[in-house]
Motif scaffolding. Sequence first.
Motif, PDB file in Angstrom:
ATOM      1  N   ASN A 177       0.799  -1.215   0.000  1.00 19.98           N
ATOM      2  CA  ASN A 177       0.000   0.000   0.000  1.00 19.98           C
ATOM      3  C   ASN A 177       0.836   1.272   0.000  1.00 19.98           C
ATOM      4  OD1 ASN A 177      -2.393  -1.493   0.134  1.00 19.98           O
ATOM      5  ND2 ASN A 177      -2.214  -1.721   2.348  1.00 19.98           N
ATOM      6  N   GLU A 178       2.112   1.170   0.341  1.00 16.75           N
ATOM      7  CA  GLU A 178       2.948   2.355   0.433  1.00 16.75           C
ATOM      8  C   GLU A 178       3.337   2.855  -0.954  1.00 16.75           C
ATOM      9  OE1 GLU A 178       6.766   3.785   3.116  1.00 16.75           O
ATOM     10  OE2 GLU A 178       6.535   1.697   2.550  1.00 16.75           O
ATOM     11  N   ASP A 179       3.130   4.124  -1.174  1.00 18.82           N
ATOM     12  CA  ASP A 179       3.446   4.740  -2.467  1.00 18.82           C
ATOM     13  C   ASP A 179       4.595   5.715  -2.256  1.00 18.82           C
ATOM     14  OD1 ASP A 179       3.430   5.696  -5.025  1.00 18.82           O
ATOM     15  OD2 ASP A 179       1.727   7.047  -4.711  1.00 18.82           O
ATOM     16  N   LEU A 180       5.802   5.240  -2.472  1.00 19.96           N
ATOM     17  CA  LEU A 180       6.984   6.055  -2.205  1.00 19.96           C
ATOM     18  C   LEU A 180       7.169   7.087  -3.308  1.00 19.96           C
ATOM     19  CD1 LEU A 180       9.336   6.238  -0.148  1.00 19.96           C
ATOM     20  CD2 LEU A 180      10.676   4.876  -1.760  1.00 19.96           C
ATOM     21  N   ASN A 181       7.154   8.351  -2.933  1.00 22.84           N
ATOM     22  CA  ASN A 181       7.343   9.431  -3.895  1.00 22.84           C
ATOM     23  C   ASN A 181       8.695  10.069  -3.642  1.00 22.84           C
ATOM     24  OD1 ASN A 181       7.260  11.959  -5.310  1.00 22.84           O
ATOM     25  ND2 ASN A 181       5.022  11.761  -5.404  1.00 22.84           N
ATOM     26  N   THR A 182       9.707   9.565  -4.306  1.00 24.88           N
ATOM     27  CA  THR A 182      11.069  10.013  -4.041  1.00 24.88           C
ATOM     28  C   THR A 182      11.286  11.477  -4.430  1.00 24.88           C
ATOM     29  OG1 THR A 182      11.733   9.092  -6.183  1.00 24.88           O
ATOM     30  CG2 THR A 182      12.072   7.715  -4.244  1.00 24.88           C
ATOM     31  N   THR A 183      10.590  11.936  -5.468  1.00 24.48           N
ATOM     32  CA  THR A 183      10.752  13.326  -5.906  1.00 24.48           C
ATOM     33  C   THR A 183      10.264  14.290  -4.833  1.00 24.48           C
ATOM     34  OG1 THR A 183      10.483  12.695  -8.229  1.00 24.48           O
ATOM     35  CG2 THR A 183      10.167  15.013  -7.669  1.00 24.48           C
ATOM     36  N   ARG A 184       9.081  14.037  -4.304  1.00 28.01           N
ATOM     37  CA  ARG A 184       8.533  14.925  -3.274  1.00 28.01           C
ATOM     38  C   ARG A 184       9.290  14.797  -1.960  1.00 28.01           C
ATOM     39  NH1 ARG A 184       2.647  14.424  -2.062  1.00 28.01           N
ATOM     40  NH2 ARG A 184       2.857  12.237  -2.618  1.00 28.01           N
ATOM     41  N   LEU A 185       9.788  13.603  -1.647  1.00 32.98           N
ATOM     42  CA  LEU A 185      10.584  13.437  -0.434  1.00 32.98           C
ATOM     43  C   LEU A 185      11.905  14.181  -0.534  1.00 32.98           C
ATOM     44  CD1 LEU A 185       9.972   9.666   0.436  1.00 32.98           C
ATOM     45  CD2 LEU A 185       9.190  11.656   1.734  1.00 32.98           C
ATOM     46  N   GLU A 186      12.503  14.186  -1.719  1.00 32.55           N
ATOM     47  CA  GLU A 186      13.740  14.937  -1.915  1.00 32.55           C
ATOM     48  C   GLU A 186      13.471  16.438  -1.807  1.00 32.55           C
ATOM     49  OE1 GLU A 186      17.637  15.933  -2.386  1.00 32.55           O
ATOM     50  OE2 GLU A 186      16.744  13.987  -1.894  1.00 32.55           O
ATOM     51  N   ARG A 187      12.310  16.877  -2.294  1.00 34.90           N
ATOM     52  CA  ARG A 187      11.943  18.286  -2.158  1.00 34.90           C
ATOM     53  C   ARG A 187      11.764  18.638  -0.679  1.00 34.90           C
ATOM     54  NH1 ARG A 187       6.681  18.789  -4.332  1.00 34.90           N
ATOM     55  NH2 ARG A 187       7.651  18.351  -6.337  1.00 34.90           N
ATOM     56  N   ALA A 188      11.152  17.727   0.076  1.00 33.67           N
ATOM     57  CA  ALA A 188      10.967  17.960   1.508  1.00 33.67           C
ATOM     58  C   ALA A 188      12.305  18.096   2.210  1.00 33.67           C
ATOM     59  CB  ALA A 188      10.161  16.812   2.120  1.00 33.67           C
ATOM     60  N   ARG A 189      13.251  17.258   1.811  1.00 28.01           N
ATOM     61  CA  ARG A 189      14.583  17.323   2.406  1.00 28.01           C
ATOM     62  C   ARG A 189      15.260  18.648   2.076  1.00 28.01           C
ATOM     63  NH1 ARG A 189      19.906  16.617   0.838  1.00 28.01           N
ATOM     64  NH2 ARG A 189      21.262  15.880   2.520  1.00 28.01           N
ATOM     65  N   LYS A 190      15.228  19.033   0.808  1.00 29.50           N
ATOM     66  CA  LYS A 190      15.886  20.273   0.390  1.00 29.50           C
ATOM     67  C   LYS A 190      15.273  21.486   1.078  1.00 29.50           C
ATOM     68  CE  LYS A 190      17.516  18.696  -4.147  1.00 29.50           C
ATOM     69  NZ  LYS A 190      17.382  18.853  -5.623  1.00 29.50           N
ATOM     70  N   ASP A 191      13.942  21.502   1.180  1.00 35.39           N
ATOM     71  CA  ASP A 191      13.263  22.623   1.841  1.00 35.39           C
ATOM     72  C   ASP A 191      13.654  22.719   3.310  1.00 35.39           C
ATOM     73  OD1 ASP A 191      11.996  23.228  -0.503  1.00 35.39           O
ATOM     74  OD2 ASP A 191       9.992  22.598   0.143  1.00 35.39           O
ATOM     75  N   THR A 192      13.635  21.562   3.998  1.00 36.41           N
ATOM     76  CA  THR A 192      13.966  21.543   5.425  1.00 36.41           C
ATOM     77  C   THR A 192      15.407  21.944   5.648  1.00 36.41           C
ATOM     78  OG1 THR A 192      12.384  19.709   5.707  1.00 36.41           O
ATOM     79  CG2 THR A 192      13.898  20.139   7.526  1.00 36.41           C
ATOM     80  N   LEU A 193      16.317  21.408   4.830  1.00 43.57           N
ATOM     81  CA  LEU A 193      17.734  21.723   4.965  1.00 43.57           C
ATOM     82  C   LEU A 193      17.996  23.204   4.685  1.00 43.57           C
ATOM     83  CD1 LEU A 193      20.492  20.422   5.568  1.00 43.57           C
ATOM     84  CD2 LEU A 193      20.739  19.977   3.130  1.00 43.57           C
ATOM     85  N   ARG A 194      17.285  23.744   3.707  1.00 42.76           N
ATOM     86  CA  ARG A 194      17.454  25.164   3.381  1.00 42.76           C
ATOM     87  C   ARG A 194      17.097  26.052   4.572  1.00 42.76           C
ATOM     88  NH1 ARG A 194      13.333  27.901   2.332  1.00 42.76           N
ATOM     89  NH2 ARG A 194      12.177  26.171   1.406  1.00 42.76           N
TER      90      ARG A 194
END
Length: 240
Positions: A177-194
């Motif tokens: 059932n898990e739908d891994l969205n690597t693109t959005r997760l990478e965006r989340a990482r970049k935003d948080t790190l910024r």
Amino acid sequence: SVAEKSPVLVLYASQTGSTEAAARNIADTISSRYGRPAECLWLDDFLESGYSADGDTRCMWTEVVVMCVSSYGVGQAPLGGQKFRAVADAVIGGSEEKVDLSAVQYALLGLGDSSYTTFFENPKATDKIMEQCGATRICGVGMGDANSDDPDQIEAIRIWTDDELVPALDKILMGDNEDLNTTRLERARKDTLRVYQSMYPEAHESTANDASKGIFFGLGKIVVAVGVALTAIIMVVMQR
């Protein structure tokens, strides 16, 4: 699949150790029930150093996150969560740009003592930042009150874990059932790190340097501890 191997983050901030103990118990439950890694660490360590020695995982969100936090003082964040709270307050207050956490699903367990007027202030702030940034809460917020006898705090945590958290995780982590969205997760990482690096410029140091310093610092503590122990033994022998 990739989704089946992705870890579940269990992030915590704890002043007395009760919240940390709850977080580690939840991480153990996740590992044993779903047969997948559960990375359990301080919220501030999540921002500062990440959870893997195999690469830079600072601020790297995963699809499923369990957050365990308490309040300290007048509704402030406890140990291990003060920088995360500062980042949250800055984003909520508008002094920093919003972080896109739309790929993240989370559960929240809050601990505290209702004899204080600021009871649950930090868990509320944590829930607010996650919701405001687009993350999806998968179950009701857990509340463990140290001032309650019926149920007491430990029993309240158990009830929430069994009745709220586990059924919600079952729907996500069992089967495909898990739908891994690597693109959005990478965006989340970049935003948080910024945002984190904007508020804490020293965070620009490389992970490799941080890891090296951590290793040498840890070895240094061991050497000091051994030295203290040997000194104590020598003193005892000389006194005989």
